[in-house]
Design an enzyme around this catalytic site. Structure first.
Site, PDB file in Angstrom:
ATOM      1  N   ASP A  74      -1.243  -6.720  10.610  1.00 22.23           N
ATOM      2  CA  ASP A  74      -0.072  -6.547   9.739  1.00 22.23           C
ATOM      3  C   ASP A  74      -0.330  -5.404   8.771  1.00 22.23           C
ATOM      4  O   ASP A  74      -1.342  -5.399   8.065  1.00 22.23           O
ATOM      5  CB  ASP A  74       0.173  -7.835   8.934  1.00 22.23           C
ATOM      6  CG  ASP A  74       1.368  -7.690   7.998  1.00 22.23           C
ATOM      7  OD1 ASP A  74       2.508  -7.793   8.478  1.00 22.23           O
ATOM      8  OD2 ASP A  74       1.162  -7.444   6.787  1.00 22.23           O
ATOM      9  N   TYR A  79       1.162   0.433   2.272  1.00 19.92           N
ATOM     10  CA  TYR A  79      -0.252   0.041   2.110  1.00 19.92           C
ATOM     11  C   TYR A  79      -1.216   1.220   2.297  1.00 19.92           C
ATOM     12  O   TYR A  79      -2.381   1.122   1.947  1.00 19.92           O
ATOM     13  CB  TYR A  79      -0.666  -1.052   3.112  1.00 19.92           C
ATOM     14  CG  TYR A  79       0.088  -2.349   3.067  1.00 19.92           C
ATOM     15  CD1 TYR A  79       0.932  -2.670   2.017  1.00 19.92           C
ATOM     16  CD2 TYR A  79      -0.058  -3.274   4.098  1.00 19.92           C
ATOM     17  CE1 TYR A  79       1.629  -3.869   2.002  1.00 19.92           C
ATOM     18  CE2 TYR A  79       0.622  -4.478   4.080  1.00 19.92           C
ATOM     19  CZ  TYR A  79       1.470  -4.764   3.038  1.00 19.92           C
ATOM     20  OH  TYR A  79       2.148  -5.957   3.042  1.00 19.92           O
ATOM     21  N   LYS A 108       6.030  -2.016   8.219  1.00 24.45           N
ATOM     22  CA  LYS A 108       7.241  -2.264   7.414  1.00 24.45           C
ATOM     23  C   LYS A 108       7.804  -0.979   6.824  1.00 24.45           C
ATOM     24  O   LYS A 108       7.053  -0.079   6.433  1.00 24.45           O
ATOM     25  CB  LYS A 108       6.909  -3.233   6.263  1.00 24.45           C
ATOM     26  CG  LYS A 108       6.113  -4.449   6.698  1.00 24.45           C
ATOM     27  CD  LYS A 108       5.872  -5.442   5.590  1.00 24.45           C
ATOM     28  CE  LYS A 108       4.850  -6.502   5.996  1.00 24.45           C
ATOM     29  NZ  LYS A 108       3.450  -6.130   5.793  1.00 24.45           N
ATOM     30  N   HIS A 141      10.764  -4.148   4.441  1.00 23.44           N
ATOM     31  CA  HIS A 141       9.787  -4.739   3.514  1.00 23.44           C
ATOM     32  C   HIS A 141      10.468  -5.545   2.396  1.00 23.44           C
ATOM     33  O   HIS A 141      10.004  -6.610   2.013  1.00 23.44           O
ATOM     34  CB  HIS A 141       8.922  -3.620   2.921  1.00 23.44           C
ATOM     35  CG  HIS A 141       7.567  -4.053   2.484  1.00 23.44           C
ATOM     36  ND1 HIS A 141       6.467  -3.242   2.571  1.00 23.44           N
ATOM     37  CD2 HIS A 141       7.117  -5.216   1.955  1.00 23.44           C
ATOM     38  CE1 HIS A 141       5.408  -3.891   2.117  1.00 23.44           C
ATOM     39  NE2 HIS A 141       5.785  -5.093   1.727  1.00 23.44           N
TER      40      HIS A 141
HETATM   41  N1  LIG Z   1       5.494  -8.648   2.947  1.00 18.11           N
HETATM   42  C1  LIG Z   1       4.948  -8.500   1.771  1.00 18.11           C
HETATM   43  O1  LIG Z   1       5.607  -8.139   0.781  1.00 18.11           O
HETATM   44  C2  LIG Z   1       3.483  -8.790   1.591  1.00 18.11           C
HETATM   45  C3  LIG Z   1       2.973  -8.998   0.301  1.00 18.11           C
HETATM   46  C4  LIG Z   1       1.612  -9.275   0.169  1.00 18.11           C
HETATM   47  C5  LIG Z   1       0.792  -9.327   1.291  1.00 18.11           C
HETATM   48  N2  LIG Z   1       1.316  -9.089   2.545  1.00 18.11           N
HETATM   49  C6  LIG Z   1       0.443  -9.118   3.756  1.00 18.11           C
HETATM   50  O2  LIG Z   1      -0.292 -10.334   3.761  1.00 18.11           O
HETATM   51  C7  LIG Z   1      -1.693 -10.044   3.782  1.00 18.11           C
HETATM   52  C8  LIG Z   1      -2.473 -11.124   3.057  1.00 18.11           C
HETATM   53  O3  LIG Z   1      -2.068 -11.281   1.744  1.00 18.11           O
HETATM   54  P1  LIG Z   1      -3.037 -10.976   0.537  1.00 18.11           P
HETATM   55  O4  LIG Z   1      -3.945  -9.846   0.917  1.00 18.11           O
HETATM   56  O5  LIG Z   1      -2.187 -10.861  -0.656  1.00 18.11           O
HETATM   57  O6  LIG Z   1      -3.828 -12.342   0.336  1.00 18.11           O
HETATM   58  P2  LIG Z   1      -4.838 -13.285   1.120  1.00 18.11           P
HETATM   59  O7  LIG Z   1      -5.044 -12.863   2.499  1.00 18.11           O
HETATM   60  O8  LIG Z   1      -4.344 -14.666   0.851  1.00 18.11           O
HETATM   61  O9  LIG Z   1      -6.157 -13.088   0.274  1.00 18.11           O
HETATM   62  C9  LIG Z   1      -6.940 -11.945   0.393  1.00 18.11           C
HETATM   63  C10 LIG Z   1      -8.164 -12.116  -0.508  1.00 18.11           C
HETATM   64  O10 LIG Z   1      -8.915 -13.241  -0.098  1.00 18.11           O
HETATM   65  C11 LIG Z   1     -10.255 -12.889   0.205  1.00 18.11           C
HETATM   66  N3  LIG Z   1     -10.594 -13.709   1.373  1.00 18.11           N
HETATM   67  C12 LIG Z   1     -10.163 -13.569   2.648  1.00 18.11           C
HETATM   68  N4  LIG Z   1     -10.621 -14.534   3.436  1.00 18.11           N
HETATM   69  C13 LIG Z   1     -11.388 -15.334   2.647  1.00 18.11           C
HETATM   70  C14 LIG Z   1     -12.137 -16.512   2.887  1.00 18.11           C
HETATM   71  N5  LIG Z   1     -12.204 -17.070   4.089  1.00 18.11           N
HETATM   72  N6  LIG Z   1     -12.798 -17.073   1.834  1.00 18.11           N
HETATM   73  C15 LIG Z   1     -12.732 -16.535   0.599  1.00 18.11           C
HETATM   74  N7  LIG Z   1     -12.028 -15.418   0.313  1.00 18.11           N
HETATM   75  C16 LIG Z   1     -11.364 -14.827   1.333  1.00 18.11           C
HETATM   76  C17 LIG Z   1     -10.240 -11.404   0.446  1.00 18.11           C
HETATM   77  O11 LIG Z   1     -11.418 -10.768   0.009  1.00 18.11           O
HETATM   78  P3  LIG Z   1     -12.344  -9.872   1.003  1.00 18.11           P
HETATM   79  O12 LIG Z   1     -11.478  -8.828   1.640  1.00 18.11           O
HETATM   80  O13 LIG Z   1     -13.361  -9.321   0.070  1.00 18.11           O
HETATM   81  O14 LIG Z   1     -12.906 -10.859   1.989  1.00 18.11           O
HETATM   82  C18 LIG Z   1      -9.100 -10.939  -0.458  1.00 18.11           C
HETATM   83  O15 LIG Z   1      -9.570 -10.754  -1.784  1.00 18.11           O
HETATM   84  C19 LIG Z   1      -1.787  -8.654   3.137  1.00 18.11           C
HETATM   85  O16 LIG Z   1      -3.024  -8.023   3.376  1.00 18.11           O
HETATM   86  C20 LIG Z   1      -0.585  -7.995   3.781  1.00 18.11           C
HETATM   87  O17 LIG Z   1      -0.905  -7.609   5.113  1.00 18.11           O
HETATM   88  C21 LIG Z   1       2.649  -8.850   2.699  1.00 18.11           C
END
Ligand SMILES: NC(=O)c1ccc[n+]([C@@H]2O[C@H](COP(=O)([O-])OP(=O)(O)OC[C@H]3O[C@@H](n4cnc5c(N)ncnc54)[C@H](OP(=O)(O)O)[C@@H]3O)[C@@H](O)[C@H]2O)c1
Length: 343
Positions: A74, A79, A108, A141
């Site tokens: 994704d 990004y 997106k 998006h």
């Molecule tokens: N459509 C939208 O508007 C929108 C908005 C936000 C996000 N997104 C998408 O959703 C994805 C995920 O959301 P997000 O990045 O906000 O949050 P997330 O995936 O819930 O959390 C990411 C964080 O968690 C850590 N992490 C990952 N796996 C872990 C585990 N097993 N144990 C402990 N910590 C862990 C990562 O650190 P490390 O990398 O250091 O492991 C990072 O700091 C984004 O990357 C993006 O692709 C879309």
């Protein structure tokens, strides 16, 4: 508390040794299939804006992910990770790890490129960066259209949706969908558009369950992708919204029952709700951990227990756009300023 952290860490290490598998695939409403787990690639932001990858860290992460069995990535134009993802896919295709058709790529359209006539150009820019002929899924998006200087643009998201329909017809995107739309906005696109969205991507973790929206969209045949799936378990660039931590006793108890970690339990909770989790990590051990969620089930009671954390709190909450006519979320009294100082 500390003991629980150690237990979680040890479980993670043990699972590194276990062979990872591929996520199952779910059917989209257009007959195509989508892998039920995606690698997130948003690297976050600091005071200068969106953070970018250094020393090809993201490229190497995507290469590792594809080797481990991830089949869905994704990203989004905003990004600034598309180029490294494209590089990783090209490397993995060249060395035989995957074929292009094995990898499901979601990207997106950014808010400054709304308008039917402008969508194809925006997608072509993304394709060029990713060295691809097509994406598997192209999402709008946000329903919020902005001008280049981030002032509000008066473009209806329906007009932009027609542009997404155009790029699908032209074969540049196999499927099209929405992100950060509310129920009324989704319903309007379904009613007035020519193509039904295949996917709705929304924030989804225990603090923001959004069951009404999920139930509605699923009843209309849309697949839901859940972003920020680890919610308050992980650090959120200094943002605080309460919510369970990685060592929350309720989550730890469920995790222990299945010999899993609490992050895995949250990802599985989404799968049980037929939502595709999009965990982001750049760490090898966590890539393995986050993929290893397809060999156990939560009971309906456990799903309900985790859903009970719901407080309707978002981490992605751009209240600085809240006076835009198509802002999708509830308005708040004191909207925050755009952290990047834009209008
Ligand atoms: N459509 C939208 O508007 C929108 C908005 C936000 C996000 N997104 C998408 O959703 C994805 C995920 O959301 P997000 O990045 O906000 O949050 P997330 O995936 O819930 O959390 C990411 C964080 O968690 C850590 N992490 C990952 N796996 C872990 C585990 N097993 N144990 C402990 N910590 C862990 C990562 O650190 P490390 O990398 O250091 O492991 C990072 O700091 C984004 O990357 C993006 O692709 C879309």
């Amino acid at each position: 508390m500390c003991v629980n952290k150690i237990i979680n860490f040890k479980r993670g290490l043990l699972q590194m040794a276990a062979a990872a598998t591929e996520a199952p695939k779910w059917k989209l409403n257009n007959g195509l299939e989508i892998p039920a787990l995606a690698l997130g690639t948003y690297l976050g932001f600091d005071e200068h804006g969106v953070m970018t990858s250094t020393n090809k860290q993201l490229r190497d992460t995507v290469v590792s992910a594809l080797r481990l069995g991830y089949r869905h990535v994704d990203t989004a134009a905003v990004y600034q990770t598309e180029a490294e993802i494209g590089e990783a896919i090209a490397m993995c295709v060249a060395n035989g790890t995957v074929r292009r058709e094995d990898v499901f790529v979601t990207t997106k359209l950014w808010n400054t490129r709304h308008g039917r006539a402008r969508v194809a150009e925006a997608l072509k820019d993304s394709l060029k960066k990713m060295r691809l002929d097509y994406v598997d899924l192209y999402l709008m998006h946000w329903p919020v259209a902005l001008n280049e200087d981030y002032s509000f643009a008066s473009i209806d998201y329906l007009d932009t949706w027609r542009g997404l329909e155009d790029v699908q017809r032209r074969g540049l995107a196999r499927s099209i969908g929405l992100s950060n739309f509310n129920r009324q906005q989704v319903a309007r696109v379904i009613k007035e558009g020519s193509v039904k969205p295949a996917v709705l991507q929304i924030e989804a973790h225990p603090q923001i369950v959004q069951q009404d929206l999920v139930t509605y969209a699923q009843s209309e045949g849309l697949i839901i992708m859940g972003f920020s799936p680890l919610g308050s378990l992980v650090s959120r660039f200094g943002m605080e919204a309460g919510g369970p931590r990685v060592d929350d006793p309720t989550l730890v108890e469920i995790a222990a029952k299945y010999n899993k970690t609490t992050p895995q339990v949250l990802l599985r909770w989404l799968i049980e709700r037929k939502i595709i989790p999009i965990p982001k990590t750049v760490k090898q051990s966590r890539l393995v951990e986050n993929l290893n969620i397809f060999d156990f089930h939560l009971t309906p009671a456990e799903v309900a227990t985790i859903s009970a954390f719901d407080s309707n709190k978002r981490f992605t909450f751009p209240s600085f756009w809240q006076n835009h006519p198509h802002y999708p979320f509830e308005k708040i009294k004191n909207p925050i300023r755009d952290p990047f100082g834009r209008k």
